[in-house]
Design a protein around this motif. Structure first.
Motif, PDB file in Angstrom:
ATOM      1  N   SER A  89       0.833  -1.205   0.000  1.00  0.00           N
ATOM      2  CA  SER A  89       0.000   0.000   0.000  1.00  0.00           C
ATOM      3  C   SER A  89       0.866   1.251   0.000  1.00  0.00           C
ATOM      4  O   SER A  89       1.976   1.257   0.533  1.00  0.00           O
ATOM      5  N   MET A  90       0.333   2.310  -0.614  1.00  0.00           N
ATOM      6  CA  MET A  90       0.959   3.629  -0.634  1.00  0.00           C
ATOM      7  C   MET A  90       0.115   4.583   0.200  1.00  0.00           C
ATOM      8  O   MET A  90      -1.110   4.647   0.039  1.00  0.00           O
ATOM      9  N   THR A  91       0.768   5.331   1.080  1.00  0.00           N
ATOM     10  CA  THR A  91       0.068   6.331   1.877  1.00  0.00           C
ATOM     11  C   THR A  91       0.698   7.694   1.636  1.00  0.00           C
ATOM     12  O   THR A  91       1.909   7.869   1.830  1.00  0.00           O
ATOM     13  N   VAL A  92      -0.109   8.641   1.181  1.00  0.00           N
ATOM     14  CA  VAL A  92       0.343  10.001   0.917  1.00  0.00           C
ATOM     15  C   VAL A  92      -0.064  10.885   2.093  1.00  0.00           C
ATOM     16  O   VAL A  92      -1.246  10.939   2.459  1.00  0.00           O
ATOM     17  N   ILE A  93       0.913  11.546   2.687  1.00  0.00           N
ATOM     18  CA  ILE A  93       0.663  12.397   3.856  1.00  0.00           C
ATOM     19  C   ILE A  93       1.233  13.777   3.586  1.00  0.00           C
ATOM     20  O   ILE A  93       2.436  13.933   3.328  1.00  0.00           O
ATOM     21  N   PHE A  94       0.387  14.788   3.632  1.00  0.00           N
ATOM     22  CA  PHE A  94       0.846  16.168   3.524  1.00  0.00           C
ATOM     23  C   PHE A  94       1.155  16.708   4.919  1.00  0.00           C
ATOM     24  O   PHE A  94       0.467  16.398   5.879  1.00  0.00           O
ATOM     25  N   PHE A  95       2.208  17.535   5.007  1.00  0.00           N
ATOM     26  CA  PHE A  95       2.626  18.146   6.272  1.00  0.00           C
ATOM     27  C   PHE A  95       2.816  17.064   7.339  1.00  0.00           C
ATOM     28  O   PHE A  95       2.077  16.973   8.318  1.00  0.00           O
ATOM     29  N   ALA A  96       3.810  16.229   7.099  1.00  0.00           N
ATOM     30  CA  ALA A  96       4.057  15.069   7.956  1.00  0.00           C
ATOM     31  C   ALA A  96       5.266  15.293   8.848  1.00  0.00           C
ATOM     32  O   ALA A  96       6.251  15.924   8.446  1.00  0.00           O
ATOM     33  N   LYS A  97       5.187  14.769  10.047  1.00  0.00           N
ATOM     34  CA  LYS A  97       6.299  14.821  10.997  1.00  0.00           C
ATOM     35  C   LYS A  97       6.705  13.395  11.341  1.00  0.00           C
ATOM     36  O   LYS A  97       5.869  12.573  11.714  1.00  0.00           O
ATOM     37  N   GLU A  98       8.003  13.125  11.215  1.00  0.00           N
ATOM     38  CA  GLU A  98       8.510  11.788  11.507  1.00  0.00           C
ATOM     39  C   GLU A  98       8.788  11.643  12.992  1.00  0.00           C
ATOM     40  O   GLU A  98       9.454  12.485  13.603  1.00  0.00           O
ATOM     41  N   GLY A  99       8.284  10.571  13.566  1.00  0.00           N
ATOM     42  CA  GLY A  99       8.498  10.290  14.976  1.00  0.00           C
ATOM     43  C   GLY A  99       9.307   9.036  15.181  1.00  0.00           C
ATOM     44  O   GLY A  99      10.029   8.575  14.297  1.00  0.00           O
ATOM     45  N   GLU A 100       9.177   8.472  16.364  1.00  0.00           N
ATOM     46  CA  GLU A 100       9.929   7.276  16.715  1.00  0.00           C
ATOM     47  C   GLU A 100       9.502   6.092  15.842  1.00  0.00           C
ATOM     48  O   GLU A 100       8.329   5.966  15.480  1.00  0.00           O
ATOM     49  N   ASP A 101      10.454   5.250  15.497  1.00  0.00           N
ATOM     50  CA  ASP A 101      10.212   4.060  14.677  1.00  0.00           C
ATOM     51  C   ASP A 101       9.607   4.411  13.325  1.00  0.00           C
ATOM     52  O   ASP A 101       8.792   3.666  12.769  1.00  0.00           O
ATOM     53  N   CYS A 102       9.997   5.563  12.782  1.00  0.00           N
ATOM     54  CA  CYS A 102       9.559   5.999  11.456  1.00  0.00           C
ATOM     55  C   CYS A 102       8.044   6.189  11.345  1.00  0.00           C
ATOM     56  O   CYS A 102       7.480   6.087  10.245  1.00  0.00           O
ATOM     57  N   ASN A 103       7.384   6.445  12.457  1.00  0.00           N
ATOM     58  CA  ASN A 103       5.951   6.728  12.413  1.00  0.00           C
ATOM     59  C   ASN A 103       5.733   8.161  11.924  1.00  0.00           C
ATOM     60  O   ASN A 103       6.397   9.090  12.375  1.00  0.00           O
ATOM     61  N   LEU A 104       4.790   8.330  10.992  1.00  0.00           N
ATOM     62  CA  LEU A 104       4.494   9.636  10.411  1.00  0.00           C
ATOM     63  C   LEU A 104       3.191  10.181  10.967  1.00  0.00           C
ATOM     64  O   LEU A 104       2.168   9.496  10.951  1.00  0.00           O
ATOM     65  N   THR A 105       3.238  11.414  11.444  1.00  0.00           N
ATOM     66  CA  THR A 105       2.050  12.060  12.004  1.00  0.00           C
ATOM     67  C   THR A 105       1.606  13.192  11.090  1.00  0.00           C
ATOM     68  O   THR A 105       2.380  14.115  10.824  1.00  0.00           O
ATOM     69  N   TYR A 147       8.117  17.587   7.135  1.00  0.00           N
ATOM     70  CA  TYR A 147       8.201  17.648   5.673  1.00  0.00           C
ATOM     71  C   TYR A 147       6.837  17.997   5.101  1.00  0.00           C
ATOM     72  O   TYR A 147       5.799  17.581   5.615  1.00  0.00           O
ATOM     73  N   HIS A 148       6.843  18.753   4.010  1.00  0.00           N
ATOM     74  CA  HIS A 148       5.584  19.122   3.373  1.00  0.00           C
ATOM     75  C   HIS A 148       4.851  17.901   2.821  1.00  0.00           C
ATOM     76  O   HIS A 148       3.630  17.869   2.771  1.00  0.00           O
ATOM     77  N   LEU A 149       5.628  16.905   2.391  1.00  0.00           N
ATOM     78  CA  LEU A 149       5.030  15.727   1.773  1.00  0.00           C
ATOM     79  C   LEU A 149       5.820  14.476   2.160  1.00  0.00           C
ATOM     80  O   LEU A 149       7.050  14.497   2.177  1.00  0.00           O
ATOM     81  N   ALA A 150       5.111  13.432   2.496  1.00  0.00           N
ATOM     82  CA  ALA A 150       5.738  12.137   2.774  1.00  0.00           C
ATOM     83  C   ALA A 150       4.904  11.049   2.116  1.00  0.00           C
ATOM     84  O   ALA A 150       3.672  11.076   2.173  1.00  0.00           O
ATOM     85  N   VAL A 151       5.598  10.116   1.467  1.00  0.00           N
ATOM     86  CA  VAL A 151       4.938   8.968   0.849  1.00  0.00           C
ATOM     87  C   VAL A 151       5.509   7.716   1.494  1.00  0.00           C
ATOM     88  O   VAL A 151       6.713   7.462   1.419  1.00  0.00           O
ATOM     89  N   LYS A 152       4.625   6.939   2.111  1.00  0.00           N
ATOM     90  CA  LYS A 152       5.049   5.712   2.777  1.00  0.00           C
ATOM     91  C   LYS A 152       4.596   4.518   1.955  1.00  0.00           C
ATOM     92  O   LYS A 152       3.394   4.283   1.794  1.00  0.00           O
ATOM     93  N   ARG A 198      16.197   1.432  11.040  1.00  0.00           N
ATOM     94  CA  ARG A 198      16.042   2.568  10.133  1.00  0.00           C
ATOM     95  C   ARG A 198      17.322   2.762   9.326  1.00  0.00           C
ATOM     96  O   ARG A 198      18.407   2.874   9.883  1.00  0.00           O
ATOM     97  N   TYR A 199      17.175   2.815   7.991  1.00  0.00           N
ATOM     98  CA  TYR A 199      18.314   3.030   7.102  1.00  0.00           C
ATOM     99  C   TYR A 199      18.002   4.226   6.205  1.00  0.00           C
ATOM    100  O   TYR A 199      16.936   4.283   5.594  1.00  0.00           O
TER     101      TYR A 199
END
Length: 272
Positions: free
Chosen positions: A85-101, A150-155, A206-207
């Motif tokens: 799956s692809m998840t598009v997140i605008f205005f995302a903040k990276e947290g612990e264990d690569c979790n995006l908020t 980041y303004h944009l994050a794609v997971k 995390r790499y």
């Protein structure tokens, strides 16, 4: 022009206990000075990391939503050896264990789209779910003050492959993912997305991905073998087959590797 003769040796001076070491260089019989020590070269064992989904960062862009004027959709090309799956997140903040908020979830909720296995797939965000830049202040779209924001994050998440457990039953594997983080930049009056970082989250580790300069010309089969872009940047004759760290240039064989490794500690690498 005749070559000047060396200065005559002064026989009245001898190196003795009364002489200071600073004056030794004035005389012909200088003491033997130790050579520079050979720098230590650290050899690290390579670790193979499986990346089931790869977003080609050079293809990431914003496209106008024809059905919703004023909105822009995220699009890119990717390869997938498994479904996910692809998840598009605008205005995302990276947290612990690569979790995006998502920091603006109320007006721009994350969008998740499932995909199947396949190479060279084209992704385009569903119509109506894109971003309307007119809803935000220009300074908010061009400036990033917070760390890991980041303004944009794609997971891109790969569905875990079932594995056989010790009892022979099928068990679910770990969820691995690739995260592409980008910022907005305005060019010729239009906003563009520029990738600043790509991360792999594999087996709880995390790499951060780094570009290797010259690897494209080294592995492309459709490039002429006589193309100078495939040559080692040191010997300028043999094809590249070795990556040098920390500059990440492609060179030829261990001999070039040792040559570069020695001088990297002395000069700044500007081979490009």
């Amino acid at each position: 022009m005749p070559v000047p003769l060396p200065a005559p040796y002064d026989h009245h001076h001898r190196v003795g206990p009364h002489m200071e070491p600073a004056n030794w260089s004035r005389y012909a019989c200088d003491p033997m000075m130790p050579s520079h020590p050979v720098p230590y070269i650290e050899h690290q064992k390579a670790v193979t990391i499986r990346n089931d989904v790869n977003l080609k960062k050079e293809t990431l862009k914003l496209e106008a939503d024809e059905e919703n004027p004023g909105k822009f959709l995220v699009s890119f090309t990717f390869d997938a050896t498994v479904a996910g799956s692809m998840t598009v997140i605008f205005f995302a903040k990276e947290g612990e264990d690569c979790n995006l908020t998502p920091m603006k979830e109320s007006i721009l909720p994350p969008v998740t789209v499932h995909f199947e296995q396949g190479l060279g797939q084209k992704f385009r965000q569903p119509s109506g779910t894109g971003i309307d830049f007119s809803m935000f202040e220009e300074a908010e779209l061009q400036k990033v003050d917070e760390v890991d924001f980041y303004h944009l994050a794609v997971k891109a998440e790969a569905l875990p492959v079932n594995q056989n457990g010790s009892d022979g039953n099928q068990v679910s594997g770990a969820m691995n993912s690739q995260i592409t983080q980008a910022v907005f930049e305005k060019e010729k009056g239009e906003y563009q997305a520029r990738v600043v970082k790509q991360i792999l989250w594999v087996n709880g580790m995390r790499y951060e991905l780094q570009a290797i300069y010259g690897i494209g010309n080294s592995v492309d089969n459709d490039v002429d073998a006589n193309d100078p872009g495939k040559e080692c940047v040191i010997c300028l004759s043999e094809p590249r087959d070795t990556t040098v760290l920390p500059c990440r240039h492609m060179v030829k064989t261990a001999a070039s590797f040792l040559f570069i490794s020695f001088f990297l500690s002395l000069v700044v690498c500007n081979i490009d």
